[in-house]
Design a protein around this motif. Structure first.
Motif, PDB file in Angstrom:
ATOM      1  N   UNK A  16       4.775 -34.931  31.611  1.00 42.32           N
ATOM      2  CA  UNK A  16       5.188 -35.902  30.596  1.00 42.32           C
ATOM      3  C   UNK A  16       6.268 -35.307  29.691  1.00 42.32           C
ATOM      4  N   UNK A  17       7.106 -34.463  30.265  1.00 43.92           N
ATOM      5  CA  UNK A  17       8.142 -33.808  29.456  1.00 43.92           C
ATOM      6  C   UNK A  17       9.281 -34.773  29.155  1.00 43.92           C
ATOM      7  N   UNK A  18       9.760 -34.699  27.916  1.00 41.43           N
ATOM      8  CA  UNK A  18      10.902 -35.491  27.476  1.00 41.43           C
ATOM      9  C   UNK A  18      11.880 -34.554  26.775  1.00 41.43           C
ATOM     10  N   UNK A  19      12.953 -35.146  26.309  1.00 39.10           N
ATOM     11  CA  UNK A  19      13.948 -34.381  25.574  1.00 39.10           C
ATOM     12  C   UNK A  19      13.334 -33.818  24.292  1.00 39.10           C
ATOM     13  N   UNK A  20      13.695 -32.611  23.916  1.00 36.63           N
ATOM     14  CA  UNK A  20      13.254 -31.878  22.719  1.00 36.63           C
ATOM     15  C   UNK A  20      11.836 -31.316  22.830  1.00 36.63           C
ATOM     16  N   UNK A  21      11.178 -31.423  23.965  1.00 36.70           N
ATOM     17  CA  UNK A  21       9.872 -30.783  24.141  1.00 36.70           C
ATOM     18  C   UNK A  21      10.077 -29.275  24.299  1.00 36.70           C
ATOM     19  N   UNK A  22       9.055 -28.505  23.932  1.00 37.53           N
ATOM     20  CA  UNK A  22       9.131 -27.046  24.019  1.00 37.53           C
ATOM     21  C   UNK A  22       8.307 -26.590  25.228  1.00 37.53           C
ATOM     22  N   UNK A  23       8.880 -25.705  26.031  1.00 35.46           N
ATOM     23  CA  UNK A  23       8.188 -25.176  27.214  1.00 35.46           C
ATOM     24  C   UNK A  23       8.313 -23.651  27.243  1.00 35.46           C
ATOM     25  N   UNK A  24       7.399 -23.023  27.962  1.00 35.47           N
ATOM     26  CA  UNK A  24       7.461 -21.580  28.198  1.00 35.47           C
ATOM     27  C   UNK A  24       7.928 -21.374  29.627  1.00 35.47           C
ATOM     28  N   UNK A  25       8.949 -20.538  29.818  1.00 38.91           N
ATOM     29  CA  UNK A  25       9.526 -20.326  31.153  1.00 38.91           C
ATOM     30  C   UNK A  25       9.318 -18.892  31.596  1.00 38.91           C
ATOM     31  N   UNK A  26       9.123 -18.721  32.893  1.00 39.75           N
ATOM     32  CA  UNK A  26       8.993 -17.396  33.499  1.00 39.75           C
ATOM     33  C   UNK A  26       9.970 -17.308  34.669  1.00 39.75           C
ATOM     34  N   UNK A  27      10.254 -16.091  35.107  1.00 36.62           N
ATOM     35  CA  UNK A  27      11.144 -15.897  36.250  1.00 36.62           C
ATOM     36  C   UNK A  27      10.387 -16.239  37.519  1.00 36.62           C
ATOM     37  N   UNK A  28      10.984 -17.037  38.365  1.00 37.24           N
ATOM     38  CA  UNK A  28      10.383 -17.407  39.647  1.00 37.24           C
ATOM     39  C   UNK A  28      11.328 -18.323  40.386  1.00 37.24           C
ATOM     40  N   UNK A  29      11.969 -17.821  41.422  1.00 33.62           N
ATOM     41  CA  UNK A  29      12.972 -18.589  42.146  1.00 33.62           C
ATOM     42  C   UNK A  29      12.310 -19.633  43.027  1.00 33.62           C
ATOM     43  N   UNK A  30      12.890 -20.812  43.067  1.00 39.85           N
ATOM     44  CA  UNK A  30      12.452 -21.860  43.980  1.00 39.85           C
ATOM     45  C   UNK A  30      13.376 -21.773  45.189  1.00 39.85           C
ATOM     46  N   UNK A  31      12.852 -21.278  46.310  1.00 36.77           N
ATOM     47  CA  UNK A  31      13.703 -20.903  47.445  1.00 36.77           C
ATOM     48  C   UNK A  31      14.483 -22.067  48.037  1.00 36.77           C
ATOM     49  N   UNK A  32      13.842 -23.226  48.165  1.00 34.30           N
ATOM     50  CA  UNK A  32      14.512 -24.318  48.882  1.00 34.30           C
ATOM     51  C   UNK A  32      15.397 -25.186  47.988  1.00 34.30           C
ATOM     52  N   UNK A  33      15.459 -24.884  46.701  1.00 33.20           N
ATOM     53  CA  UNK A  33      16.292 -25.680  45.797  1.00 33.20           C
ATOM     54  C   UNK A  33      17.351 -24.787  45.158  1.00 33.20           C
ATOM     55  N   UNK A  34      18.625 -25.022  45.462  1.00 34.09           N
ATOM     56  CA  UNK A  34      19.677 -24.159  44.922  1.00 34.09           C
ATOM     57  C   UNK A  34      19.853 -24.345  43.419  1.00 34.09           C
TER      58      UNK A  34
END
Length: 173
Positions: free
Chosen positions: A134-152
């Protein structure tokens, strides 16, 4: 010292002694005039050793003399792993835009992603794992390193259950 290096030193030494024996008349002249004659003896010894080393390189690399002349021996450089978050395991980010990215050829399911402005000052595309969000603009998220192989272009992932991104809702029948 390994076996190849030892044998190389032995053969080089024998070549050097052979070149000195071949230049015996020059050695007698060397005693008379040491400055002018010493260079020629050393040059012949060095040329024998140089040919030997070149021969070993040719055997090891399975290359021709022409290739050795034009191309230097191949050396691999160690690549340093680059951390996208400047060495930090996680980074806080603000959602700028929600996106749907298409994966590479054999896969077809669309990937739900968000464009995130991270606290380190970078703007990146982050993948949202799991079903539904349910993410929208201005929401806060925590990100970690992790490549998605099939999506450039997608090199980081959002962490579920932190800030404005809730856990995956369990389905009930």
């Amino acid at each position: 010292m390994n076996i190849l290096a030892r044998s190389l030193v032995r053969v080089a030494g024998s070549c050097f002694t052979n070149s000195i024996k071949a230049n015996q008349p020059q050695l007698t002249r060397l005693c008379a005039d040491p400055v002018t004659q010493a260079g020629s003896i050393l040059n012949t010894g060095n040329s024998h050793i140089g040919c030997l080393i070149q021969g070993f390189a040719q055997i090891r690399l399975k290359s021709t003399l022409r290739q050795l002349h034009y191309c230097k021996p191949y050396k691999t450089k160690k690549r340093k792993k680059k951390n996208l978050l400047n060495g930090k395991p996680f980074a806080k980010g603000v959602v700028i835009k929600t996106l749907i990215k298409k994966p590479k050829k054999p896969n077809s399911a669309n990937r739900k992603c968000v464009l995130v402005r991270l606290s380190i000052g970078k703007e990146m595309i982050a993948y949202i794992p799991g079903e539904g969000h349910s993410l929208q603009e201005h929401n806060v998220v925590l990100c970690r390193v992790g490549k998605l192989k099939d999506t450039p272009g997608v090199k980081i992932k959002c962490v579920r259950g932190k800030y404005d991104l809730p856990h995956v809702v369990k389905k009930t029948n």
